[in-house]
Enzyme design. Structure first.
Site, PDB file in Angstrom:
ATOM      1  N   SER A  56     -22.746  -8.178 -51.166  1.00  0.00           N
ATOM      2  CA  SER A  56     -21.816  -8.836 -51.439  1.00  0.00           C
ATOM      3  C   SER A  56     -21.563  -9.232 -52.999  1.00  0.00           C
ATOM      4  O   SER A  56     -22.554  -9.588 -53.743  1.00  0.00           O
ATOM      5  CB  SER A  56     -21.872 -10.250 -50.963  1.00  0.00           C
ATOM      6  OG  SER A  56     -21.696 -10.294 -49.551  1.00  0.00           O
ATOM      7  N   HIS A  61     -16.831  -6.363 -49.092  1.00  0.00           N
ATOM      8  CA  HIS A  61     -17.179  -5.074 -48.682  1.00  0.00           C
ATOM      9  C   HIS A  61     -16.318  -4.310 -48.333  1.00  0.00           C
ATOM     10  O   HIS A  61     -15.619  -4.275 -47.115  1.00  0.00           O
ATOM     11  CB  HIS A  61     -18.022  -5.504 -47.527  1.00  0.00           C
ATOM     12  CG  HIS A  61     -19.436  -6.280 -47.682  1.00  0.00           C
ATOM     13  ND1 HIS A  61     -20.570  -5.733 -47.829  1.00  0.00           N
ATOM     14  CD2 HIS A  61     -19.540  -7.674 -47.526  1.00  0.00           C
ATOM     15  CE1 HIS A  61     -21.385  -6.574 -47.972  1.00  0.00           C
ATOM     16  NE2 HIS A  61     -20.924  -7.962 -48.242  1.00  0.00           N
ATOM     17  N   HIS A  87     -22.345  -6.358 -40.877  1.00  0.00           N
ATOM     18  CA  HIS A  87     -23.178  -7.483 -40.504  1.00  0.00           C
ATOM     19  C   HIS A  87     -23.245  -7.597 -38.969  1.00  0.00           C
ATOM     20  O   HIS A  87     -22.227  -7.486 -38.306  1.00  0.00           O
ATOM     21  CB  HIS A  87     -22.973  -8.630 -41.241  1.00  0.00           C
ATOM     22  CG  HIS A  87     -22.788  -8.474 -42.834  1.00  0.00           C
ATOM     23  ND1 HIS A  87     -21.515  -7.880 -43.401  1.00  0.00           N
ATOM     24  CD2 HIS A  87     -23.736  -8.640 -43.835  1.00  0.00           C
ATOM     25  CE1 HIS A  87     -21.687  -7.959 -44.598  1.00  0.00           C
ATOM     26  NE2 HIS A  87     -23.009  -8.349 -44.955  1.00  0.00           N
ATOM     27  N   TYR A 145     -23.305 -10.383 -37.574  1.00  0.00           N
ATOM     28  CA  TYR A 145     -22.416 -11.572 -37.339  1.00  0.00           C
ATOM     29  C   TYR A 145     -20.840 -11.271 -37.104  1.00  0.00           C
ATOM     30  O   TYR A 145     -20.265 -12.034 -36.897  1.00  0.00           O
ATOM     31  CB  TYR A 145     -22.537 -12.606 -38.350  1.00  0.00           C
ATOM     32  CG  TYR A 145     -22.196 -12.482 -39.712  1.00  0.00           C
ATOM     33  CD1 TYR A 145     -20.802 -12.501 -40.141  1.00  0.00           C
ATOM     34  CD2 TYR A 145     -23.029 -12.287 -40.946  1.00  0.00           C
ATOM     35  CE1 TYR A 145     -20.311 -12.037 -41.439  1.00  0.00           C
ATOM     36  CE2 TYR A 145     -22.669 -12.078 -41.973  1.00  0.00           C
ATOM     37  CZ  TYR A 145     -21.356 -11.622 -42.410  1.00  0.00           C
ATOM     38  OH  TYR A 145     -21.119 -11.354 -43.740  1.00  0.00           O
ATOM     39  N   GLU A 146     -20.615  -9.905 -37.566  1.00  0.00           N
ATOM     40  CA  GLU A 146     -19.271  -9.753 -37.315  1.00  0.00           C
ATOM     41  C   GLU A 146     -18.899  -9.005 -35.887  1.00  0.00           C
ATOM     42  O   GLU A 146     -17.861  -8.756 -35.581  1.00  0.00           O
ATOM     43  CB  GLU A 146     -18.870  -8.488 -38.258  1.00  0.00           C
ATOM     44  CG  GLU A 146     -18.725  -8.867 -39.857  1.00  0.00           C
ATOM     45  CD  GLU A 146     -18.756  -7.642 -40.720  1.00  0.00           C
ATOM     46  OE1 GLU A 146     -17.619  -7.109 -40.715  1.00  0.00           O
ATOM     47  OE2 GLU A 146     -19.639  -7.171 -41.417  1.00  0.00           O
ATOM     48  N   ALA A 187     -27.001  -9.998 -51.646  1.00  0.00           N
ATOM     49  CA  ALA A 187     -27.028 -11.467 -52.277  1.00  0.00           C
ATOM     50  C   ALA A 187     -27.676 -12.435 -51.237  1.00  0.00           C
ATOM     51  O   ALA A 187     -27.705 -12.060 -50.031  1.00  0.00           O
ATOM     52  CB  ALA A 187     -25.435 -12.074 -52.221  1.00  0.00           C
ATOM     53  N   MET A 198     -28.331 -12.288 -44.786  1.00  0.00           N
ATOM     54  CA  MET A 198     -27.724 -12.023 -43.572  1.00  0.00           C
ATOM     55  C   MET A 198     -27.609 -10.636 -43.273  1.00  0.00           C
ATOM     56  O   MET A 198     -26.656  -9.902 -42.395  1.00  0.00           O
ATOM     57  CB  MET A 198     -26.201 -12.782 -43.180  1.00  0.00           C
ATOM     58  CG  MET A 198     -26.469 -14.132 -43.283  1.00  0.00           C
ATOM     59  SD  MET A 198     -24.616 -15.073 -43.165  1.00  0.00           S
ATOM     60  CE  MET A 198     -25.013 -16.336 -43.656  1.00  0.00           C
ATOM     61  N   SER A 199     -28.526  -9.575 -43.909  1.00  0.00           N
ATOM     62  CA  SER A 199     -28.282  -8.246 -43.875  1.00  0.00           C
ATOM     63  C   SER A 199     -29.540  -7.813 -44.108  1.00  0.00           C
ATOM     64  O   SER A 199     -30.550  -8.266 -44.068  1.00  0.00           O
ATOM     65  CB  SER A 199     -27.324  -7.660 -44.819  1.00  0.00           C
ATOM     66  OG  SER A 199     -27.549  -7.988 -46.258  1.00  0.00           O
ATOM     67  N   ASN A 205     -27.537 -18.382 -54.816  1.00  0.00           N
ATOM     68  CA  ASN A 205     -27.518 -19.713 -54.586  1.00  0.00           C
ATOM     69  C   ASN A 205     -28.883 -19.989 -54.415  1.00  0.00           C
ATOM     70  O   ASN A 205     -29.587 -19.553 -53.877  1.00  0.00           O
ATOM     71  CB  ASN A 205     -26.485 -20.198 -53.634  1.00  0.00           C
ATOM     72  CG  ASN A 205     -26.720 -19.664 -52.242  1.00  0.00           C
ATOM     73  OD1 ASN A 205     -26.477 -18.294 -52.188  1.00  0.00           O
ATOM     74  ND2 ASN A 205     -27.216 -20.107 -51.260  1.00  0.00           N
ATOM     75  N   HIS A 218     -18.791 -18.511 -49.617  1.00  0.00           N
ATOM     76  CA  HIS A 218     -18.907 -17.189 -49.769  1.00  0.00           C
ATOM     77  C   HIS A 218     -18.424 -17.162 -51.268  1.00  0.00           C
ATOM     78  O   HIS A 218     -18.727 -16.205 -51.738  1.00  0.00           O
ATOM     79  CB  HIS A 218     -18.151 -16.625 -48.706  1.00  0.00           C
ATOM     80  CG  HIS A 218     -18.234 -15.014 -48.964  1.00  0.00           C
ATOM     81  ND1 HIS A 218     -19.345 -14.295 -48.701  1.00  0.00           N
ATOM     82  CD2 HIS A 218     -17.181 -14.048 -49.119  1.00  0.00           C
ATOM     83  CE1 HIS A 218     -19.286 -13.014 -49.008  1.00  0.00           C
ATOM     84  NE2 HIS A 218     -17.917 -12.755 -49.167  1.00  0.00           N
TER      85      HIS A 218
HETATM   86  N1  HPA Z   1     -27.933 -18.055 -46.844  1.00  0.00           N
HETATM   87  C1  HPA Z   1     -27.847 -17.007 -46.069  1.00  0.00           C
HETATM   88  N2  HPA Z   1     -27.266 -15.776 -46.620  1.00  0.00           N
HETATM   89  C2  HPA Z   1     -26.727 -15.787 -47.882  1.00  0.00           C
HETATM   90  C3  HPA Z   1     -27.104 -17.049 -48.596  1.00  0.00           C
HETATM   91  C4  HPA Z   1     -27.575 -18.286 -48.208  1.00  0.00           C
HETATM   92  O1  HPA Z   1     -27.977 -19.230 -48.604  1.00  0.00           O
HETATM   93  N3  HPA Z   1     -26.575 -16.703 -49.837  1.00  0.00           N
HETATM   94  C5  HPA Z   1     -26.074 -15.475 -50.032  1.00  0.00           C
HETATM   95  N4  HPA Z   1     -26.379 -14.794 -48.685  1.00  0.00           N
END
Ligand code: HPA
Length: 272
Positions: free
Chosen positions: A30, A61, A83, A85-86, A113, A211-212, A235, A247
């Site tokens: 990302s 993406h 991903h 979750y999609e 990310a 998440m990947s 973050n 996001h």
């Molecule tokens: N959590 C999960 N996935 C992420 C995060 C997060 O804080 N930041 C970027 N991808």
């Protein structure tokens, strides 16, 4: 079509269009897709031209397989990944990697990310992935074993290649980029974690959460590829600051880290 047939078909589609057999597959996370601008592009194939490749619905993406030269190495860049979750299966998420392995790639360089779980991390840091925690997501190896790729019960004692991690550390030194190291935990998402979940993940030994990636690393190791990965800590994870997560913030932070990310990846690939 069974999974093996789908992978073989995808590999056939790529082979018909690829300018060369790639040595390294580089998956862009990302906000990191702009890295493609740093490659001497030879050929671009849209995911929807490749049977068996599914496209991401997530902003940032794009869905392009880019063949190019980077520091004298033949690379295939995956600009966009899907991903779980999609709604996709773990097998959908790893099919491109398996197909690219059949096209000749022996190394997988993962980027993503991720949220920082370790209190010593700051937003904008880069983290070399030394290991992962994946039991919160389904295994990409679930179902009939694809014995053409690997064994039923593959060893996971060294998912992330020590040899390549050493090269990335050397690249960090050469470029002056500060590099954290740690354990990545894959969370199913799409909702971000709760503060209690983040405390649990810290207790479990995670340094970053995303998440990947872990499913991709598992499938690549199963197939005998050498794997290395870098997380951009976009973050601090939920509950570590007062700020709600978004996001947009993740993408912005990844974009802001572009300069050092590019320098580190480029130098790493030069050393591989
Ligand atoms: N959590 C999960 N996935 C992420 C995060 C997060 O804080 N930041 C970027 N991808």
């Amino acid at each position: 079509m069974n999974e093996l047939q789908k992978v073989l078909r995808a590999a056939e589609c790529i082979r018909a269009k690829m300018p060369f057999a790639p040595e390294i597959v580089l998956t862009l996370g990302s906000g990191l897709g702009d890295f493609a601008e740093d490659v001497d592009v030879v050929c671009e194939i849209s995911y929807n031209e490749i049977d068996g490749f599914v496209t991401s619905t997530v902003p940032g993406h794009e869905g392009k397989l880019i063949f190019g030269m980077l520091e004298g190495k033949k690379v295939a860049l995956m600009k966009g990944r899907v991903h779980l979750y999609e709604g996709y299966d773990a097998q959908d998420a790893v099919r491109p990697l398996r197909a690219l392995k059949l096209c000749g790639a022996s190394t997988l360089f993962l980027t993503n990310a991720a949220g920082g779980v370790n209190f010593s991390f700051s937003a904008g840091d880069l983290m070399l992935i030394r290991d992962h925690i994946s039991p919160f997501v389904p295994s990409p190896l679930r179902g009939e074993n694809l014995s053409e790729f690997g064994v039923r019960f593959p060893d996971m004692s060294c998912v992330y290649s020590k040899h390549l991690c050493d090269k990335v550390l050397e690249a960090a030194k050469n470029t002056g980029v500060k590099l954290q190291q740690g354990v990545y935990l894959q969370f199913p998402g799409p909702q971000y974690e709760t503060p209690a979940e983040i405390r649990m993940f810290r207790t479990l030994g995670a340094d970053a959460v995303g998440m990947s990636t872990a499913v991709e690393a598992i499938a690549a190791r199963h197939a005998g590829m050498e794997v290395v990965g870098i997380s951009c800590i976009s973050n601090l994870a939920c509950g570590m600051t007062d700020k709600p997560l978004s996001h947009e913030e993740v993408q912005e932070a990844a974009t802001a880290a572009k300069g050092k990310f590019t320098a580190l990846v480029r130098e790493s690939i030069r050393l591989f």
